[in-house]
Design an enzyme around this catalytic site. Structure first.
Site, PDB file in Angstrom:
ATOM      1  N   ASP A 113       0.856  -1.196   0.000  1.00 14.78           N
ATOM      2  CA  ASP A 113       0.000   0.000   0.000  1.00 14.78           C
ATOM      3  C   ASP A 113       0.890   1.244   0.000  1.00 14.78           C
ATOM      4  OD1 ASP A 113       0.847  -0.616   2.629  1.00 14.78           O
ATOM      5  OD2 ASP A 113      -0.809   0.508   3.527  1.00 14.78           O
TER       6      ASP A 113
ATOM      7  N   GLU B 167       0.085  -0.945   6.010  1.00 12.82           N
ATOM      8  CA  GLU B 167       1.207  -0.392   6.775  1.00 12.82           C
ATOM      9  C   GLU B 167       1.046   1.110   6.881  1.00 12.82           C
ATOM     10  OE1 GLU B 167       5.050   1.070   8.113  1.00 12.82           O
ATOM     11  OE2 GLU B 167       4.013   1.629   6.294  1.00 12.82           O
TER      12      GLU B 167
HETATM   13 ZN   LIG Z   1       6.950   2.101   4.182  1.00 17.00          ZN
END
Ligand SMILES: [Zn+2]
Length: 389
Positions: free
Chosen positions: A77, A142
């Site tokens: 992501d 993340e």
């Molecule tokens: Zn990163």
């Protein structure tokens, strides 16, 4: 067998999937289609939790018999692009221009993911499956809340019986050029709130009230002035910052009942959340003369502990690979913010090494093509040493 892509070509293809957290946007399907023909077993679990977006993740592995399990970890992501018109190159173009690869995620961290996937595929293409296991632990959570990502993926894998020997996380770790720095741990982060309760009353009759504002001001000053520690061989000194002072009183003629101040601590492995809470409580108590005020110190639940990776064999072998490829002896550091390594360290030793991080999260994020290829070379060299031991 299909041919292993170059790290740059793969990074470009990954960038062209607009996987702004938590969207998958085709990026895991692309990797799935690439890995399966090479013999990787690919799983794509989606995790859910009330109040958070569902996130799709990937665990892929290939085994060539008994041996250590090396997990490459990362996220696919990316953060939003911000004002798109500010970009000279469209954010999801993945174009190479003047020796640089452009696009959101080039540095953080599709370039890193592409480098370890390309390196592993080249290894499998050249030597067959390794004596042991190579796996990819990839999350789409993340840059988001980090609730349905690596923390659950590691648990999911462990419940399936995966035993990890070592892990390499491909976040950008190099401040200026390739070979500068390996991260061998991370500082912890803990937020909390100090609240002082007094007694509300009329400003004209202060003897009938207890004003918590001057007491809280004293606490903020006194606690801020304390030294937490002097640092250690591997960590810089811990630091506490008050980041907000909140009374929320709209009136001019009312002494407020309560005042609170919020703080965040970045700390080394001399501390835990519990000892930090005790530290703040003790020094805040110093500022309460008499019993007319009530003090409470609360800690946020989502803090992370500091950790230091103590596997010399992992650190030494990886440093050697970096030196062989870049000609530099990397510094071993625990600086910077937190990362998903905090979830992996509960399962096996973990280090972090990736690209140069200078343009991450910025407009016109880019990395040098030479750096991506060199990073893939470092990962390949490391795998050679790791599995030929
Ligand atoms: Zn990163």
């Amino acid at each position: 067998m299909t041919k292993a892509p170059t790290a740059t070509d793969l990074a470009s293809a990954l960038i062209q999937c607009p996987s702004v957290t938590p969207a998958e946007a085709g990026v895991l399907t692309l990797l799935d289609d690439l890995l399966s023909p090479f013999g990787f077993e690919v799983h794509r679990p989606t995790f859910s939790q009330d109040g958070y977006p569902d996130v799709e993740n990937m665990f892929a592995k290939i085994s060539g018999g008994e041996g250590p399990h090396l997990a490459f970890a990362g996220h696919v992501d990316v953060v939003p692009v911000g004002e798109e018109s500010m970009w000279q190159q469209p954010p999801f173009c993945g174009a190479v221009k003047d020796g640089k690869l452009y696009g959101r995620g080039a540095a953080d961290m599709k370039g890193g993911v592409a480098a370890f996937v390309a390196a592993a595929l080249r290894y499998v293409e050249t030597h067959g499956a390794p004596k042991g296991t190579v796996s990819f632990v990839l999350t789409g959570d993340e840059e988001g809340p980090a609730v349905n990502g690596t923390v659950k993926l590691m648990q999911w894998a462990a419940e399936r019986g995966e035993k990890f020997t070592d892990s390499v996380l491909g976040e950008p770790t190099n401040p200026n050029s390739m070979g500068d720095m390996i991260k061998v741990g991370r500082r912890g982060s803990q937020s909390g709130t100090v609240t002082i309760s007094g007694k509300q009353g009329h400003v004209a009759y202060p003897h009938l009230a207890n004003n918590p504002v001057p007491v809280l001001a004293k606490i903020v000053e006194h606690v801020s002035a304390q030294t937490l520690d002097e640092g250690t061989d591997f960590f810089q000194p811990s630091n506490l910052e008050f980041i907000s002072f909140d009374v929320g009183n709209p009136a001019w003629n009312v002494i407020p009942e309560q005042a609170s101040a919020r703080f965040n601590v970045r700390f080394n492995d001399l501390w835990t959340a519990e000892t930090l809470g005790q530290f703040v409580t003790k020094h805040a108590t110093d500022c309460l003369s008499g019993g007319a005020f009530k003090l409470s110190v609360s800690l946020e639940a989502d803090g992370s502990e500091a950790f230091l990776t103590r596997s010399d064999s992992l650190i030494d072998r990886f440093s050697k690979a970096v030196e062989t490829v870049t000609g530099k002896v990397p510094e071993l550091s625990t600086g910077g913010g937190t990362s998903d390594a905090r979830f992996i360290k509960n399962y096996c030793p973990v280090i972090e090494f990736g690209l140069v991080g200078q343009t991450m999260h910025m407009v016109d994020e880019h990395v040098a093509v030479a750096d991506i290829e060199q990073l893939a070379e470092v990962y390949y060299e490391f795998m050679m040493q790791y599995f030929e031991r």
